[in-house]
Design an enzyme around this catalytic site. Structure first.
Site, PDB file in Angstrom:
ATOM      1  N   GLU A 133       0.607  -1.253   0.099  1.00 42.67           N
ATOM      2  CA  GLU A 133      -0.085  -0.010   0.244  1.00 42.67           C
ATOM      3  C   GLU A 133       1.015   1.178  -0.322  1.00 42.67           C
ATOM      4  O   GLU A 133       1.534   1.257   0.590  1.00 42.67           O
ATOM      5  CB  GLU A 133      -0.925   0.010   1.722  1.00 42.67           C
ATOM      6  N   ASP A 158     -20.028  -7.334  -4.309  1.00 36.20           N
ATOM      7  CA  ASP A 158     -19.381  -6.789  -2.890  1.00 36.20           C
ATOM      8  C   ASP A 158     -18.910  -6.011  -2.831  1.00 36.20           C
ATOM      9  O   ASP A 158     -18.932  -5.138  -2.690  1.00 36.20           O
ATOM     10  CB  ASP A 158     -18.759  -8.068  -2.203  1.00 36.20           C
TER      11      ASP A 158
END
Length: 224
Positions: A133, A158
């Protein structure tokens, strides 16, 4: 008699010289032919190898393109079917799936059908994995729990629902994503609304959409 003997010896030497010259000429000719065969053979082998390499590369390109088109064909129907409910352009969903799952070949997508790196906290339906990240201006490797899905369709659904329900701290987190009227605006909104930490996320999504002509899935769905 002496003169005749000398002439005879001279003729013998001349004959011998001619014989030696013939042998030398034959040897040189043989060497030239042999060299020519070696050089010609080497050139043929090199050209043959190059042709084989080019054919192999072309075959790999064709196989890779088929693999990519098969992945798009697998993801597209669900992405299109969800547009009217969640207002996420199919091209965006497909491009995100391509980018985030590496065409379905990442461990997360291949083993757990999680195409978008959706995280979770329940140990019963998540797996802990390492990921990268972009934090504080640099890429960092961290561990996190990710959702496990029964199918691509479940993962895509989802993922689409995420934008309508928002986050636990902000239900309207993705209001600009939902309000977007075209794929470029929606891609930029994904980044500005904080969906991805990658500073180049929007441009990557747009590039994928345009490279693979994914807007055709939008036009069929939205009628635009």
């Amino acid at each position: 008699m002496l003169l005749l003997a000398k002439n005879k010896r001279r003729r013998v030497r001349n004959h011998q010289n001619h014989g030696i010259s013939a042998v030398l000429a034959y040897t040189v000719l043989t060497l030239l032919v042999a060299c020519g065969l070696v050089v010609g053979g080497a050139m043929w082998y090199s050209q043959h190898q190059q042709a084989e390499y080019a054919a192999r590369i072309e075959a790999e390109k064709v196989a890779d393109e088929k693999r990519k088109q098969a992945f798009i064909a697998k993801v597209a129907p669900t992405a299109q079917s969800l547009y009217k409910t969640y207002h996420i352009f199919p091209s965006i969903t497909i491009a995100q799936a391509i980018l985030e799952s590496n065409w379905g070949e990442s461990s997360l997508s291949a083993d757990y059908n999680n195409l978008f790196g959706v995280k979770g906290s329940d140990p019963n339906n998540t797996k802990e994995m390492t990921t990268q990240e972009y934090v504080n201006g640099e890429w960092q490797t961290i561990k996190a729990r990710f959702r496990v899905y029964a199918s691509y369709a479940q993962s895509i659904t989802d993922h689409a629902a995420l934008f309508t329900r928002g986050t636990t701290w902000n239900a309207k987190q993705y209001e600009h994503v939902l309000a977007a009227k075209d794929y470029k605006t929606q891609a930029q909104a994904l980044q500005s609304d904080g969906y991805a930490t990658d500073p180049d996320y929007a441009s990557k999504i747009i590039q994928i959409i345009e490279k693979y002509g994914l807007t055709k899935y939008d036009s069929v769905t939205t009628g635009s």
